[in-house]
Design an enzyme around this catalytic site. Structure first.
Site, PDB file in Angstrom:
ATOM      1  N   ASP A 171     -12.218   1.569  -2.149  1.00 58.47           N
ATOM      2  CA  ASP A 171     -13.400   2.320  -1.239  1.00 58.47           C
ATOM      3  C   ASP A 171     -14.107   3.701  -1.821  1.00 58.47           C
ATOM      4  OD1 ASP A 171     -12.984   0.130   0.544  1.00 58.47           O
ATOM      5  OD2 ASP A 171     -12.717   1.545   2.115  1.00 58.47           O
ATOM      6  N   TRP A 199     -16.694  -4.361   9.243  1.00 52.73           N
ATOM      7  CA  TRP A 199     -15.359  -4.460   8.339  1.00 52.73           C
ATOM      8  C   TRP A 199     -14.120  -4.261   9.215  1.00 52.73           C
ATOM      9  CZ3 TRP A 199     -12.323  -0.240   9.699  1.00 52.73           C
ATOM     10  CH2 TRP A 199     -12.886   0.864   9.998  1.00 52.73           C
ATOM     11  N   LYS A 240      -4.832  -6.828   1.777  1.00 54.18           N
ATOM     12  CA  LYS A 240      -4.642  -6.521   3.045  1.00 54.18           C
ATOM     13  C   LYS A 240      -3.583  -7.426   3.734  1.00 54.18           C
ATOM     14  CE  LYS A 240      -5.305  -4.827   7.218  1.00 54.18           C
ATOM     15  NZ  LYS A 240      -5.121  -3.371   7.761  1.00 54.18           N
ATOM     16  N   ASP A 261       0.370   4.599   0.522  1.00 51.35           N
ATOM     17  CA  ASP A 261      -0.938   5.350   1.285  1.00 51.35           C
ATOM     18  C   ASP A 261      -0.468   6.524   1.975  1.00 51.35           C
ATOM     19  OD1 ASP A 261       0.809   4.377   3.443  1.00 51.35           O
ATOM     20  OD2 ASP A 261      -0.826   3.234   4.495  1.00 51.35           O
ATOM     21  N   ASP A 310      -6.921  -2.925  11.251  1.00 59.46           N
ATOM     22  CA  ASP A 310      -7.943  -2.065  10.656  1.00 59.46           C
ATOM     23  C   ASP A 310      -8.285  -0.839  11.281  1.00 59.46           C
ATOM     24  OD1 ASP A 310      -8.260  -3.978   8.423  1.00 59.46           O
ATOM     25  OD2 ASP A 310      -9.702  -5.054   9.636  1.00 59.46           O
ATOM     26  N   ARG A 315      -9.429  11.136   1.921  1.00 59.95           N
ATOM     27  CA  ARG A 315      -9.478   9.639   1.938  1.00 59.95           C
ATOM     28  C   ARG A 315     -10.532   9.036   3.044  1.00 59.95           C
ATOM     29  NH1 ARG A 315      -4.119   6.924   2.540  1.00 59.95           N
ATOM     30  NH2 ARG A 315      -4.690   6.997   4.888  1.00 59.95           N
ATOM     31  N   ASP A 316     -11.197   8.090   2.770  1.00 60.68           N
ATOM     32  CA  ASP A 316     -11.882   7.288   3.726  1.00 60.68           C
ATOM     33  C   ASP A 316     -12.882   8.383   4.351  1.00 60.68           C
ATOM     34  OD1 ASP A 316     -12.268   5.071   5.164  1.00 60.68           O
ATOM     35  OD2 ASP A 316     -11.096   5.350   6.812  1.00 60.68           O
ATOM     36  N   SER A 331      -8.946   5.184   9.003  1.00 58.07           N
ATOM     37  CA  SER A 331      -7.874   5.305   7.749  1.00 58.07           C
ATOM     38  C   SER A 331      -7.988   6.768   6.983  1.00 58.07           C
ATOM     39  CB  SER A 331      -7.983   4.357   6.898  1.00 58.07           C
ATOM     40  OG  SER A 331      -7.850   2.956   7.406  1.00 58.07           O
ATOM     41  N   TYR A 337      -3.351   4.751  -2.891  1.00 59.71           N
ATOM     42  CA  TYR A 337      -4.405   5.106  -1.853  1.00 59.71           C
ATOM     43  C   TYR A 337      -4.034   6.119  -0.991  1.00 59.71           C
ATOM     44  CZ  TYR A 337      -7.410   3.798   2.306  1.00 59.71           C
ATOM     45  OH  TYR A 337      -8.311   3.716   3.066  1.00 59.71           O
ATOM     46  N   HIS A 357     -17.564  -4.452  -2.569  1.00 61.44           N
ATOM     47  CA  HIS A 357     -17.581  -5.974  -2.509  1.00 61.44           C
ATOM     48  C   HIS A 357     -19.132  -6.199  -2.655  1.00 61.44           C
ATOM     49  CE1 HIS A 357     -18.857  -5.169   1.692  1.00 61.44           C
ATOM     50  NE2 HIS A 357     -17.866  -4.612   1.604  1.00 61.44           N
ATOM     51  N   TRP A 393       0.915  -1.233   0.119  1.00 57.14           N
ATOM     52  CA  TRP A 393       0.033  -0.007  -0.100  1.00 57.14           C
ATOM     53  C   TRP A 393       0.843   0.998  -0.245  1.00 57.14           C
ATOM     54  CZ3 TRP A 393      -5.547   0.027   1.113  1.00 57.14           C
ATOM     55  CH2 TRP A 393      -5.902  -1.311   1.267  1.00 57.14           C
ATOM     56  N   TRP A 448     -21.793  -4.671  -0.746  1.00 56.87           N
ATOM     57  CA  TRP A 448     -21.881  -3.098  -0.522  1.00 56.87           C
ATOM     58  C   TRP A 448     -22.313  -2.480  -2.022  1.00 56.87           C
ATOM     59  CZ3 TRP A 448     -16.694   0.243   0.404  1.00 56.87           C
ATOM     60  CH2 TRP A 448     -16.959   1.696   0.381  1.00 56.87           C
ATOM     61  N   GLU A 457      -1.791  -6.635  10.122  1.00 55.95           N
ATOM     62  CA  GLU A 457      -1.791  -5.019  10.239  1.00 55.95           C
ATOM     63  C   GLU A 457      -3.502  -4.718  10.728  1.00 55.95           C
ATOM     64  OE1 GLU A 457       0.210  -2.690   9.690  1.00 55.95           O
ATOM     65  OE2 GLU A 457       1.923  -3.490   8.288  1.00 55.95           O
TER      66      GLU A 457
END
Length: 401
Positions: free
Chosen positions: A174, A322, A350, A97, A356, A128-129, A135, A123, A219, A95, A222, A354
């Site tokens: 996302d 999630w 992922k 990020d 979430d 973001r998010d 995140s 990302y 997914h 990632w 969603w 790590e």
């Protein structure tokens, strides 16, 4: 399913050798792990319409391997150490990020053999998010120019400088799904313009011959709802067209950092009261439903699916849960043998181990999903290594390590 990569493993390595930077340490470990890393001089061209994973193995990147190694320095159980070493050899995505992590792309491009394909996650969108807290990114809404010049452009330059290396890119997990289902949220509405323009810029700028791009499509739990399928497909193809219909877009990514099964009959949530409104009870049914809609609007329509942590089903209380799902296990290892012509590959996106997001309700970045009954506790900030959780993934892995 939110993710922010931390530097805990790299920091541990750096403390062991203060005179060296984390990037330099990674470079040295890369040469030790892969002395044949000197790439072929021949430039790579990934033909549009092909499966980029059919003849290439997903690269097991040295950043994740280094993080695992740092964690194992504090573990005494020989079995766990052996299993962890095996995890480090499984191909996985890195990632990118933050802007500060962009130089790692150059390191990993250099270490990837000509028989493999390097996986990178793009990302770092402004805002973001937008519908969660775990995140949130470094760039604020309105910083699109910075995203373009300081983030996307250097990644493109690094890939251009390594034409001999095949690269698979997942574009902004996302982001576009949030604009389909969460546009009424203030933060998502404010970020919408930057999301669309940023994704389009990434697609256009990273449209290089040795690259295969997959736009993230959430997914099945969603965008798989009957009311979301067509709007989801329209959102993705609209941004694709805004980017000029780049030839190196191969389709979509699904289940990134997620928990859904590839094939589960009748389905984890098939008995819920609203199941009649979602026919996509697993990721196979989801891509079978959304990809024809994407194809009909003129975009290439194949998929890669994250199977990194989906080995165990029936763990969540609700489809939308999630964060650090308790009882999870490492899933099917990366492969192009999916049994479905629309699925190019199962991949690990992922990095298992790590977090979430934090379960500390007093933390600034606390998201309530990380405090639910089906979320593992205690859990640290997003991206921080959680050794008990990693060991749980090992214990519940299918196939076993």
């Amino acid at each position: 399913m939110k993710y922010l990569l931390g530097l805990a493993g790299l920091a541990a390595l750096a403390s062991a050798a203060p005179a060296e930077t984390p990037t330099r340490i990674i470079e040295e470990q890369m040469l030790e792990r892969n002395p044949a890393a000197a790439a072929s001089a021949a430039a790579v061209t990934i033909a549009p319409g092909s499966n980029p994973f059919a003849t290439r193995t997903l690269h097991a990147n040295s950043v994740y391997a280094s993080e695992i190694a740092a964690a194992m320095a504090n573990v005494t159980d020989a079995t766990i150490k052996t299993q962890a070493s095996a995890v480090a050899e499984v191909g996985s995505f890195l990632w990118l990020d933050t802007i500060a992590r962009v130089p790692l792309a150059t390191t990993l491009l250099a270490e990837t053999p000509s028989t493999e394909i390097l996986g990178l996650v793009i990302y770092d969108l402004p805002g973001r998010d937008c519908f969660a807290k775990a995140s949130n990114g470094e760039l604020a809404t309105g910083q699109l120019a910075t995203y373009q010049s300081d983030y996307i452009d250097p990644i493109a330059a690094a890939i251009k400088a390594a034409p001999q290396t095949a690269v698979a890119l997942i574009i902004e997990p996302d982001s576009l799904p949030n604009l389909v289902t969460n546009i009424n949220a203030t933060a998502c509405a404010a970020a919408a313009s930057d999301y669309k323009a940023g994704v389009a810029y990434a697609l256009k700028t990273l449209n290089l011959p040795n690259v295969a791009m997959y736009i993230d499509a959430g997914h099945g739990g969603w965008l798989g709802w009957d009311a979301n399928l067509q709007p989801g497909a329209d959102m993705i193809t609209s941004v694709y067209k805004t980017a000029g219909s780049p030839s190196q877009v191969f389709g979509i990514s699904t289940n990134v950092a997620g928990w859904n099964a590839w094939s589960e009959l009748p389905g984890e949530f098939s008995t819920t009261s609203d199941a009649q409104y979602n026919k996509c009870q697993d990721e196979q049914r989801y891509i079978d439903a959304i990809l024809p809609l994407i194809l009909a609007d003129g975009m290439p329509a194949h998929a890669i699916i994250d199977t990194g942590r989906n080995a165990v089903q029936g763990l969540r209380l609700a489809w939308g849960d999630w964060c650090n799902v308790n009882g999870a296990g490492f899933g099917v290892h990366p492969t192009s043998s999916t049994g479905n012509d629309l699925a190019d590959a199962f991949v690990w996106v992922k990095p298992g181990g790590e977090s979430d997001g934090t379960s500390d309700s007093t933390a600034t970045r606390y998201d309530s999903f990380c405090g639910l009954a089906d979320a593992y506790k205690p859990s640290p900030q997003a991206g921080t290594w959680n050794e008990p959780y990693f060991e749980m993934l090992l214990k519940n892995a299918n196939p076993a390590f």
